[in-house]
Design an enzyme around this catalytic site. Sequence first.
Site, PDB file in Angstrom:
ATOM      1  CG  ASP A  32      -1.706  -1.285   1.378  1.00 21.77           C
ATOM      2  OD1 ASP A  32      -2.035  -1.911   0.355  1.00 21.77           O
ATOM      3  OD2 ASP A  32      -1.975  -1.670   2.530  1.00 21.77           O
TER       4      ASP A  32
ATOM      5  CD  GLU B 170      -9.087  -1.874  -1.745  1.00 20.09           C
ATOM      6  OE1 GLU B 170      -9.378  -1.949  -0.536  1.00 20.09           O
ATOM      7  OE2 GLU B 170      -8.661  -2.842  -2.382  1.00 20.09           O
TER       8      GLU B 170
END
Length: 527
Positions: free
Chosen positions: A13, A191
């Site tokens: 991420d 997302e």
Amino acid sequence: MIHNPILPGFNPDPSFCRVGADYYIATSTFQWYPGVQIHHSRDLANWTLVSRPLNRKSQLDMRGNPDDCGIWAPCLSHADGKFWLVYTDVKRHEGDFKDAHNYIVTCDTIDGDWSDPIYVNSSGFDPSLFHDDDGQKYFMNMRWNHRQKGTGCNPTHDAFDGIILQKWDEKQGLNGPIRNIYAGTERGLTEAPHIFKRNGYYYLTTAEGGTTYDHAVTLARSRDIWGPYETHPDLHVMSTRDAPDHPIQRTGHGQYVQAPDGTAWHTYLMGRPITVDGTRNCPMGRETGLARCVWKDDWLYLENGGLLPPITIGDAPCTPGARVVYDLCGPLHADFQWLRTPEPDRIFRCEDDCLVLIGRESIGSWFEQSLVARRQEHFTYHAETTLEFAPDSYQQGAGLTTYYDRHRFHAALITQEAGKRAVILMSCNANWPGGSLDFPLSDPVFIPDGPITLSVEVDRDSQQFYWASGPDRHPLGPPRKAYLISDEGGRGPEHSSFTGAFVGMVCYDITGQGREARFSSFGYYPA
């Protein structure tokens, strides 16, 4: 030459930030403590860990957080003369509910003492903070709709309820209307929002397709931050879904940065699978890659064309991974982390000649376990540790472990059997959601008094453990399957494993007496 991954091993991420000539990448740490890893570079090829900002109890306490919860998807930015870090602390992720709390911390310097967290909201995960030119700040996250099906429904997922945006400031917090600015593409599972501004457009980067092999980087733009947003002509900037033979897979979840010379760069989450018996698995978990991009008609594209991220780019020198021998004297080396607890003095202490692990709960605990480990960064490596441990019960154990989570680990342990000190081999077989122990040795191996060296040889999908009390080492049981210590190693449905393989030192004492083990050395040797 820049070689991907630029951050090998569990580093998912990646949030990307530039301040002058300095580049920073913040990555998720999930249940590993301290929270968030921030790496620094000047040349985009060589990266150094410079901060783990969430490092005290007032900022973060993850005791009781299930596996794969904890710190998700940080967003790092710089404005108003200081650094801003936004992140989620997830308390539950399996099932229809997500208990995901979003916070902001700040610091004047990247490696200083970061502030106590400011709570923002809990409406979803993957938060992000955008600082507009006029000083207004905007907070966004994906919104979770618990009324729909649970995780694992792919390619679409009704629980992913779009990207929501709201104004935020330090005095009022969130204020003004909440607007759903982007529902995503047909790839679904939208997302990881990040906004940047260029040539009068607001660009919204998202991740789609889940965190496995359908993952993608999606881009949309609007003249107004509130939308409507127009999706990229190719929908996605990066994806390896349709290229199963590409050595980089699972590409998604990244962020854009422009270099001082105008060059466009984009980080991305990635995996390096090996195939065993027809099944792909990523022992290093989700790593961080970097791609150089170009602009055409105010749209971002990979420099090399198409959607496949590059393996190598540029011409800057890159320092290869080195063998590391830790003498464990003095402060704990930055390569190591532990699990969940903000009170490390209860599970270990550093002395002048060794690292002392204090036996606490089992290796499968969600609360307080003595496990200090470093990331696996190579498909093939050797690790070893030397320790002294004097157990008086089979309920006490200490040794070397290859570890993914409480359902997936192998461990060579000194314990007591039949009133004698012995070394055993123990695995968890990943039966989900329980997890059962496996003891592959038919009989314990009794060992002499004194220090014992435990080691493991990892060769892609095979792990062979050894023990030694002198110069000669002895195999400990049959080889163990490394597949167990990977994202795909058998725990639950797809999109439920988010970390990566570690190797390290462990001590438990489930009698509650806190028996200690003294580790004098630890070595990690890439092949």
